[in-house]
Design an enzyme around this catalytic site. Structure first.
Site, PDB file in Angstrom:
ATOM      1  N   HIS A 123       7.842 -17.351  15.669  1.00  0.00           N
ATOM      2  CA  HIS A 123       6.869 -18.349  15.840  1.00  0.00           C
ATOM      3  C   HIS A 123       6.292 -18.216  17.275  1.00  0.00           C
ATOM      4  CE1 HIS A 123       7.557 -21.217  12.732  1.00  0.00           C
ATOM      5  NE2 HIS A 123       8.591 -20.672  12.380  1.00  0.00           N
ATOM      6  N   LYS A 164      -1.019 -32.435  20.984  1.00  0.00           N
ATOM      7  CA  LYS A 164      -0.061 -31.240  20.599  1.00  0.00           C
ATOM      8  C   LYS A 164       0.859 -31.496  21.972  1.00  0.00           C
ATOM      9  CE  LYS A 164      -3.550 -28.549  20.410  1.00  0.00           C
ATOM     10  NZ  LYS A 164      -3.402 -27.966  19.316  1.00  0.00           N
ATOM     11  N   ARG A 165       1.825 -30.312  21.857  1.00  0.00           N
ATOM     12  CA  ARG A 165       2.540 -30.324  23.133  1.00  0.00           C
ATOM     13  C   ARG A 165       1.876 -29.948  24.331  1.00  0.00           C
ATOM     14  NH1 ARG A 165       8.130 -31.366  22.858  1.00  0.00           N
ATOM     15  NH2 ARG A 165       8.149 -30.307  25.026  1.00  0.00           N
ATOM     16  N   LYS A 171      -1.808 -23.776  26.003  1.00  0.00           N
ATOM     17  CA  LYS A 171      -2.814 -24.558  24.906  1.00  0.00           C
ATOM     18  C   LYS A 171      -4.020 -25.160  25.795  1.00  0.00           C
ATOM     19  CE  LYS A 171       1.022 -26.129  21.859  1.00  0.00           C
ATOM     20  NZ  LYS A 171       0.558 -25.935  20.594  1.00  0.00           N
ATOM     21  N   THR A 187      -0.732 -26.125  13.527  1.00  0.00           N
ATOM     22  CA  THR A 187      -0.699 -26.864  12.167  1.00  0.00           C
ATOM     23  C   THR A 187      -1.814 -27.982  12.427  1.00  0.00           C
ATOM     24  OG1 THR A 187       1.332 -27.691  12.807  1.00  0.00           O
ATOM     25  CG2 THR A 187       1.174 -25.979  11.211  1.00  0.00           C
ATOM     26  N   LYS A 215      -4.411 -30.075  10.076  1.00  0.00           N
ATOM     27  CA  LYS A 215      -4.642 -31.656   9.694  1.00  0.00           C
ATOM     28  C   LYS A 215      -5.871 -32.345  10.018  1.00  0.00           C
ATOM     29  CE  LYS A 215       0.212 -31.732  11.612  1.00  0.00           C
ATOM     30  NZ  LYS A 215       1.046 -32.010  12.719  1.00  0.00           N
TER      31      LYS A 215
HETATM   32  C1  LIG Z   1       1.319 -31.188  13.698  1.00  0.00           C
HETATM   33  C2  LIG Z   1       2.035 -31.585  14.946  1.00  0.00           C
HETATM   34  C3  LIG Z   1       2.320 -30.991  16.062  1.00  0.00           C
HETATM   35  C4  LIG Z   1       1.923 -29.329  16.190  1.00  0.00           C
HETATM   36  O1  LIG Z   1       0.608 -29.427  16.718  1.00  0.00           O
HETATM   37  P1  LIG Z   1      -0.142 -27.937  17.350  1.00  0.00           P
HETATM   38  O2  LIG Z   1      -1.504 -28.549  17.692  1.00  0.00           O
HETATM   39  O3  LIG Z   1      -0.137 -27.041  15.955  1.00  0.00           O
HETATM   40  O4  LIG Z   1       0.634 -27.320  18.320  1.00  0.00           O
HETATM   41  C5  LIG Z   1       2.847 -31.273  17.184  1.00  0.00           C
HETATM   42  N1  LIG Z   1       3.344 -32.526  17.083  1.00  0.00           N
HETATM   43  C6  LIG Z   1       3.195 -33.487  16.287  1.00  0.00           C
HETATM   44  C7  LIG Z   1       3.675 -34.894  16.222  1.00  0.00           C
HETATM   45  C8  LIG Z   1       2.362 -32.976  15.120  1.00  0.00           C
HETATM   46  O5  LIG Z   1       2.278 -33.655  13.925  1.00  0.00           O
END
Ligand SMILES: *Cc1c(COP(=O)(O)O)cnc(C)c1O
Length: 805
Positions: free
Chosen positions: A351, A538-539, A544, A646, A650
């Protein structure tokens, strides 16, 4: 189940499980009662699934992951089982609102971010597509911390989720197993047999808590088995001798193993407790798998044909030596036969490509805590190195690939050595793996390496999170997309249908209003639903680049001050992100964003045009609210750093336009929608690498760039009662993620986005095209690829179950 029947079962649980009459029960009790009705149903479904899988000898898929970021379950399960209407009606007759019950459920936050959410999405797809599958993880008492911002500074509160969350868990104490730590190993020759004995170990009991995971329409039900650590026996002798505290302490020491989820993301936590957690998961799980297999088939020889064990990241890679240990020490296998079986059973997903995030453990710590496992790793290492040397591989290269090297156990190397397949999580990421971290391995064993681009449980992310869009889809293309995401392409003919496009715009507008309502209620934040909703959730991590986003907002602020008459479409920038508690710099970025938002709010000249909202405690439930409301999806990591992402998927399927770099799965989103339907900017992976090679000098760049210079100066001078010198000097100094190098391209991309947004027809068409092309990012597709190319597993055949057994 009819509403009538549903009602009876709810009442039954209220009376007999909770001892309360329907009139006296509150929403919380109703939530639990409904959850229990649903759980009962799913458990029945699960035993059907198990029966069918057994009768047909279907290959079992075991998905091991230290994290499952499940979020809430009630709505998801009702939807999948087609019971939402019955439940709603049953509750209505009892004077209770189903939607109020949804809010009673805490998020099961047993994960940090993308990795854990992926595991949760995969279980959904495994069930939906009817595979015989189980997930394995830990039943942490405390999930990911609750984030509270105090004057912009992140503080962490414990997330004690069990009181509301445990209704979904069923304890199975009869399936408990022992896990052994510490002690020493004695070897001897006994009757011509080499025997190994692990002596004086500490025992910890692993007690399973099972959660059923429903698939759409209940084709199969998967099980997520979560292990809780329990002290295996109470030391009566110590207690009776008056040493009460010591006796109790021993219990507590055992239970500490599953006390908390490590809140580290993309960063290894080098603590002994973390190693204990990993081995605890792996040992309990492998014992469980072997017990089940032996019970069914009587021999482990058939393990590779009948089970697939998947390691999500390196955290569970001790499954390899643990399987070896059981086969060697307990089942009488010789090394070669055991290794042959293990290495045909286990596969591994990587990952991350960031070197600092590749797990390794100090050899001495490892040896002390897991003496027998250490011996086995040594032997794996010895044989691997001998084999490579025998094939004439250069000594340095063998050293780089070795599972044991420089005093460390290298978990990624152990994973590649033990696995039959290794995959990355997007096309770009899988290529980078072959060229960088696993280059040596790729040269020696190219056949192991493959790609499976991530996917999402889009039914959750659309049909439940975005009912307006679900209704739009139902109206225009029917419900077939719920089983087959490729059918979303049926939307494409609507790209020039002005009426449909305006309907889609209206759906988005309502979602923005819904989100605005929440932001008002939760934070008192007033946001304009007619502004552009530009969202980065996101985190929080430097790679990022939330600070690129914020730096640009700061520059917009300064520009608007100088151009008060400019024609400008109002923007709302929404951020949501947790930082690892020890990641000081990330916390500074959060505070910078919050304080920038406050400065803007306090300035009447710009506050109608710009707005920043930093949502506290970003989690799955907030993602479900915010993502459907997004116009713009910020995916701005430095190219070559994000494995897949991911949330980009979404957003896409919810009709947001990606504003992003050519990183991770953005590359494939671009391929899917074409140049016109994505807003790309910035360096490619190669360009970023070339710039680094040629000597990147951010300080010079900052001084020669009036906009950046002015923004950094303001950060250094400070506002909101503090300065942001650390951040500014990091950008001027080394700028490891090349924020400044991509700044201009980012600013221009945002301008393009604004222009596109103003042409409503053009923008709506972009949104529609993104939805239509999002099918390939379904977790169903990802699971099919894993099943076909890696696990060699098929769904359980749909035959009538033979009732005899
Ligand atoms: C999908 C999701 C992530 C992943 O986000 P990325 O932008 O792909 O890092 C992190 N936290 C939550 C709560 C999510 O639903």
């Amino acid at each position: 189940m009819t509403a009538e029947r549903f009602r009876e079962e709810i009442i039954d649980h209220l009376l007999h499980t909770f001892g309360v009459t329907p009139e006296n029960a509150g929403d919380e009790t109703y939530y639990k009662a409904v959850a229990l009705v649903v759980s009962d149903l799913m458990r029945r479904g699960r035993s059907e699934t198990e029966k069918r899988a057994k009768a047909t000898h279907t290959k079992q898929v075991y998905y091991l992951c230290m994290e499952f970021l499940l979020g809430r379950s009630l709505k998801n399960n009702l939807f999948n089982l087609g019971l939402e209407e019955s439940a709603r009606e049953a509750l209505r007759t009892l004077g209770v609102r189903l939607d109020a019950l949804y809010d009673q459920e805490p998020d099961a936050g047993l994960g940090n971010g993308g990795l854990g959410r992926l595991a949760a999405c995969f279980l959904d797809s495994l069930s939906t597509q009817g595979y015989a599958a189980m997930g394995y993880s830990l039943r942490y008492e405390y999930g990911i911390f609750r984030q509270k911002l105090v004057d912009g500074w992140q503080t962490e509160l414990p997330d004690f989720w069990l009181p509301g969350g445990k209704v979904w868990l069923q304890e199975a104490p009869e399936k408990a197993v022992e896990v052994h730590f510490d002690g020493h190993v004695e070897e001897a020759w006994y009757d011509n047999h080499h025997t190994v004995n692990h002596k004086d170990y500490t025992k910890v009991l692993a007690v399973p808590y099972d959660m059923c995971i429903s698939g759409k329409d209940g084709r199969a039900v998967s099980k997520l088995r979560l292990w809780a650590a329990r002290s295996s026996d109470f030391d009566m002798k110590t207690f009776n001798s008056g040493n009460y505290l010591r006796a109790v302490e021993q219990n507590a020491m055992a239970e500490v193993i599953t006390k908390v989820l490590y809140p580290e993301d993309n960063n290894p936590e080098g603590k002994s407790l973390r190693l204990s957690q990993q081995y605890f998961l792996v040992s309990a799980t492998i014992q469980d798998i072997i017990r089940r297999h032996l019970f069914e088939y009587g021999t482990l020889d058939s393990l590779p044909e009948l089970t697939a064990i998947h390691l999500n990241d390196t955290h569970p890679v001790l499954a390899v030596p643990e399987l070896m240990r059981i086969m060697l020490d307990e089942c009488g296998y010789g090394w070669e036969a055991a290794w042959d079986i293990v290495s045909r059973t286990v596969a591994y997903t990587n990952h991350t490509v960031m070197k600092e995030a590749l797990e390794c453990w100090n050899q001495d710590l490892f040896r002390l805590r897991l003496p027998r496992i250490y011996q086995i790793v040594e032997e794996i290492n010895r044989r691997f190195c001998a084999d490579m040397h025998g094939r004439g591989v250069d000594g340095y290269k063998v050293g780089r690939m070795a599972p044991l090297n420089d005093g460390f156990v290298k978990m990624a190397n152990l994973a590649v050595v033990g696995a039959h397949h290794v995959n990355g999580v997007s096309a770009l990421h899988s290529e980078i793996l072959k060229e960088t971290v696993f280059r040596d391995f790729y040269q020696e064993m190219p056949g192991k390496f493959t790609n499976v681009t991530n996917g999402i449980a889009y039914r959750r992310w659309v049909a439940q999170a975005n009912p307006g869009l679900a209704a739009f889809l139902e109206k225009h293309i029917g419900g077939g997309y719920l089983a087959d995401a490729a059918q979303l392409e049926k939307l494409l003919p609507l790209a020039n249908d002005g009426t449909a496009l305006r309907e889609l715009e209206q759906v988005k507008r309502e979602n923005k209003q819904r989100a605005a309502g929440y932001l008002k209620k939760a934070y008192g934040a007033v946001v304009n639903p007619d502004s552009i909703f530009d969202i980065q959730v996101k985190r929080l991590h430097e790679y990022k680049r939330q600070h690129l986003n914020a730096l640009h907002i700061l520059s917009l602020y300064l520009w608007l001050k100088e151009h008060p008459q400019a024609d400008f479409t109002p923007r709302t920038f929404i951020f949501g992100a947790k930082a690892a508690p020890g990641y000081y710099f990330a916390k500074q970025i959060i505070r910078f964003i919050v304080k920038l938002g406050e400065m803007i709010d306090a300035d009447p000249a710009v506050r109608e045009k710009l707005k920043i909202v930093y949502v506290e405690d970003y989690r799955v439930t907030l993602a479900e609210l915010l993502i459907p409301a997004a116009d713009i999806s910020e995916q701005i990591s430095l190219a070559g750093t994000e494995a897949s992402g991911t949330s980009n998927m979404k957003f896409m399927i919810n009709g947001a336009v990606t504003l992003g770099t050519l990183d991770g799965a953005n590359v494939e989103i671009h391929e899917a929608v074409g140049d016109e339907n994505i807003i790309l900017f910035g360096m490619t992976t190669e360009q970023a690498e070339a710039l680094r090679q040629s000597g990147y000098r951010p300080g010079e760049l900052a001084n020669n760039h009036p906009v950046i210079r002015q923004a950094l100066q303001l950060m250094e001078n400070g506002f909101g009662g503090m300065d942001y010198k650390d951040l500014a000097s990091s950008l001027r100094g080394s700028d490891p993620y090349m924020v400044l190098a991509d700044f201009d391209a980012y600013a221009q991309a945002r301008q393009r986005a604004e222009a596109l947004y103003r042409d409503r027809q053009v923008w709506n068409r972009m949104c529609l095209t993104n939805i239509a092309k999002a099918g390939r990012f379904s977790a169903d597709r990802a699971i099919r690829e894993y099943a076909q190319n890696i696990w060699h597993a098929d769904p359980i055949p749909q035959i009538p179950v033979n009732k005899k057994g």
